[in-house]
Design an enzyme around this catalytic site. Structure first.
Site, PDB file in Angstrom:
ATOM      1  N   ALA A  92       0.734  -1.200  -0.150  1.00 46.10           N
ATOM      2  CA  ALA A  92       0.122  -0.164  -0.032  1.00 46.10           C
ATOM      3  C   ALA A  92       0.995   1.317  -0.099  1.00 46.10           C
ATOM      4  O   ALA A  92       0.453   2.305   0.470  1.00 46.10           O
ATOM      5  CB  ALA A  92      -0.907   0.006   1.339  1.00 46.10           C
TER       6      ALA A  92
ATOM      7  N   ILE B 299       2.849   3.295  -5.231  1.00 44.36           N
ATOM      8  CA  ILE B 299       2.126   2.614  -6.145  1.00 44.36           C
ATOM      9  C   ILE B 299       0.974   1.942  -5.889  1.00 44.36           C
ATOM     10  O   ILE B 299       0.034   1.808  -6.519  1.00 44.36           O
ATOM     11  CB  ILE B 299       3.123   1.575  -6.871  1.00 44.36           C
ATOM     12  CG1 ILE B 299       4.245   2.137  -7.479  1.00 44.36           C
ATOM     13  CG2 ILE B 299       2.401   0.916  -8.220  1.00 44.36           C
ATOM     14  CD1 ILE B 299       5.183   1.083  -8.020  1.00 44.36           C
ATOM     15  N   GLY B 300       0.812   1.242  -4.843  1.00 41.26           N
ATOM     16  CA  GLY B 300      -0.424   0.566  -4.258  1.00 41.26           C
ATOM     17  C   GLY B 300      -1.516   1.696  -3.961  1.00 41.26           C
ATOM     18  O   GLY B 300      -2.614   1.441  -4.447  1.00 41.26           O
TER      19      GLY B 300
ATOM     20  N   ARG C  85      13.536   0.830  -4.835  1.00 39.39           N
ATOM     21  CA  ARG C  85      15.000   1.507  -5.451  1.00 39.39           C
ATOM     22  C   ARG C  85      15.361   2.463  -4.737  1.00 39.39           C
ATOM     23  O   ARG C  85      14.378   3.602  -4.419  1.00 39.39           O
ATOM     24  CB  ARG C  85      15.045   1.446  -6.924  1.00 39.39           C
ATOM     25  CG  ARG C  85      14.892   0.323  -7.647  1.00 39.39           C
ATOM     26  CD  ARG C  85      14.717   0.449  -9.150  1.00 39.39           C
ATOM     27  NE  ARG C  85      16.071   1.073  -9.622  1.00 39.39           N
ATOM     28  CZ  ARG C  85      16.457   1.360 -10.892  1.00 39.39           C
ATOM     29  NH1 ARG C  85      15.156   1.737 -11.735  1.00 39.39           N
ATOM     30  NH2 ARG C  85      17.518   1.975 -11.343  1.00 39.39           N
TER      31      ARG C  85
ATOM     32  N   ILE D 236       4.666  -6.183 -10.193  1.00 37.50           N
ATOM     33  CA  ILE D 236       5.274  -4.942 -10.346  1.00 37.50           C
ATOM     34  C   ILE D 236       6.607  -4.702  -9.513  1.00 37.50           C
ATOM     35  O   ILE D 236       7.538  -3.882 -10.042  1.00 37.50           O
ATOM     36  CB  ILE D 236       4.234  -3.866 -10.005  1.00 37.50           C
ATOM     37  CG1 ILE D 236       3.055  -3.748 -10.867  1.00 37.50           C
ATOM     38  CG2 ILE D 236       5.061  -2.210 -10.170  1.00 37.50           C
ATOM     39  CD1 ILE D 236       1.990  -2.687 -10.710  1.00 37.50           C
TER      40      ILE D 236
ATOM     41  N   ASN E 212      10.274  -4.992  -8.167  1.00 42.97           N
ATOM     42  CA  ASN E 212      11.557  -5.316  -9.205  1.00 42.97           C
ATOM     43  C   ASN E 212      12.474  -6.034  -8.147  1.00 42.97           C
ATOM     44  O   ASN E 212      12.330  -6.002  -6.891  1.00 42.97           O
ATOM     45  CB  ASN E 212      12.345  -3.930  -9.412  1.00 42.97           C
ATOM     46  CG  ASN E 212      11.455  -3.318 -10.405  1.00 42.97           C
ATOM     47  OD1 ASN E 212      11.231  -3.820 -11.330  1.00 42.97           O
ATOM     48  ND2 ASN E 212      11.343  -1.981 -10.513  1.00 42.97           N
TER      49      ASN E 212
ATOM     50  N   HIS F  74      13.099  -5.989 -17.950  1.00 38.16           N
ATOM     51  CA  HIS F  74      12.618  -4.721 -17.492  1.00 38.16           C
ATOM     52  C   HIS F  74      14.009  -4.270 -16.628  1.00 38.16           C
ATOM     53  O   HIS F  74      14.356  -3.969 -15.425  1.00 38.16           O
ATOM     54  CB  HIS F  74      11.800  -4.798 -16.387  1.00 38.16           C
ATOM     55  CG  HIS F  74      11.301  -3.380 -15.753  1.00 38.16           C
ATOM     56  ND1 HIS F  74      11.026  -2.385 -16.783  1.00 38.16           N
ATOM     57  CD2 HIS F  74      11.127  -3.064 -14.761  1.00 38.16           C
ATOM     58  CE1 HIS F  74      10.634  -1.231 -16.084  1.00 38.16           C
ATOM     59  NE2 HIS F  74      10.547  -1.840 -14.892  1.00 38.16           N
TER      60      HIS F  74
END
Length: 319
Positions: free
Chosen positions: A11, A14-15, A83, A119, A121, A176
């Site tokens: 959450a 992005i969430g 990241r 999603i 990485n 990616h």
């Protein structure tokens, strides 16, 4: 008809953005899951209070309990360590494998029939790990990569040529990461290929090369600017486009990290890697398209990079 259930595991930025977009697009009820106490509940309450303003009528709730994943139609996984400046996607490998194990087991026990979008990485390896731990079949799990990378490619091309981004069709294949392959041969502006634009002098080759390079490092560019995190608006928009194609049976062909069978694109083994993929109510179906010899060579380099990281992941699991 029962409303669809979309669960977002993680959450964070992005969430939360995924949840907001899912509501605006009226895709279904939303569950925000996170291990942080209170945070998913607070975001869910905030999002729920946007519904009267947005004119939508859906349920949103936060949770720390994997049992709340039960009966999810779509699960989008963003959980993991993000990241940071100077950190490559590959540096994240060891930490996020453990996260995928926990999340994968949560999916396996509570919503094994869900359509799963990863999603987290490093993407190509994480979606592989997530399938390993969740047991979700090949056609029901996919990684979000190419949609985002292609959007960056399209954005840079539109900006360079001063045209509407909607007129630019551009695709990125491969892993990616730094070895991704922006396809200059099949990309076009209003039907005119990039190669033709270069021949006509409307796009200089050195500018196209610079755009390709910038696309490859697009995520890192944003990380360096933000200093405290990574991109989230565009990744969330990409994830929602994929989820919507599944939920509405749109059969969109999108570049995604799907499980590509041996024999396609010269693969000698099944592998999660970015290729054009149809997403329908039946799940995902990788599609083989014609690419140039140069692009095929570049794709092989990218495939090898993904395979090498998968080997490292296997070694970590074996410890």
């Amino acid at each position: 008809m029962a409303r669809k259930k979309i669960t977002l595991v993680g959450a964070g930025n992005i969430g939360g953005t995924l949840a907001h977009l899912a509501l605006i697009k009226q895709l279904g009820d939303v569950v925000l899951f996170d291990i942080a106490q209170g945070m998913p509940n607070g975001k869910a309450l905030d999002l729920l209070q946007t519904c009267p303003i947005e004119g939508v009528d859906f349920k949103v709730r936060g949770t720390n309990d994997y049992k709340d994943l039960e009966n999810s139609d779509v699960v989008i996984v963003t959980a993991g360590v993000p990241r940071k400046p100077g950190m490559s996607r590959d540096d994240l490998l060891g930490i996020n494998i453990k996260v995928m194990q926990t999340v994968g087991e949560g999916i396996k026990h509570n919503c094994p029939n869900a359509f799963v979008i990863c999603i987290t990485n490093p993407l190509d390896i994480m979606v592989n790990m997530l399938q390993k731990f969740s047991g979700v079949p090949d056609n029901k799990i996919v990684g979000m990569a190419g949609v985002l990378d292609s959007a960056r490619f399209r954005t840079f091309l539109a900006d360079e040529l001063n045209v509407s981004v909607q007129q630019v069709q551009a695709y990125v294949m491969g892993g990616h990461g730094d070895t991704m392959v922006p396809l200059t041969k099949m990309s076009n502006v209003a039907g005119v290929s990039l190669e033709q634009l270069v021949k006509e002098g409307k796009l200089k080759q050195e500018r196209l090369d610079a755009i390709v390079s910038r696309t490859r490092s697009g995520g890192g560019e944003i990380v360096a600017l933000l200093k405290t995190g990574s991109a989230y608006y565009a990744p969330a928009a990409a994830g929602i486009q994929m989820a919507e194609s599944f939920l509405k049976d749109k059969k969109m062909i999108l570049p995604c990290a799907a499980k590509v069978k041996a024999g396609m694109y010269g693969l000698d083994e099944d592998l999660f890697v970015g290729v054009p993929t149809e997403i329908s109510a039946n799940g995902v179906r990788p599609i083989e398209v014609e690419i140039s010899d140069k692009e095929r060579e570049q794709l092989q380099v990218s495939i090898n990079a993904v395979k090498d990281l998968n080997k490292v992941a296997a070694e970590i699991l074996a410890k």
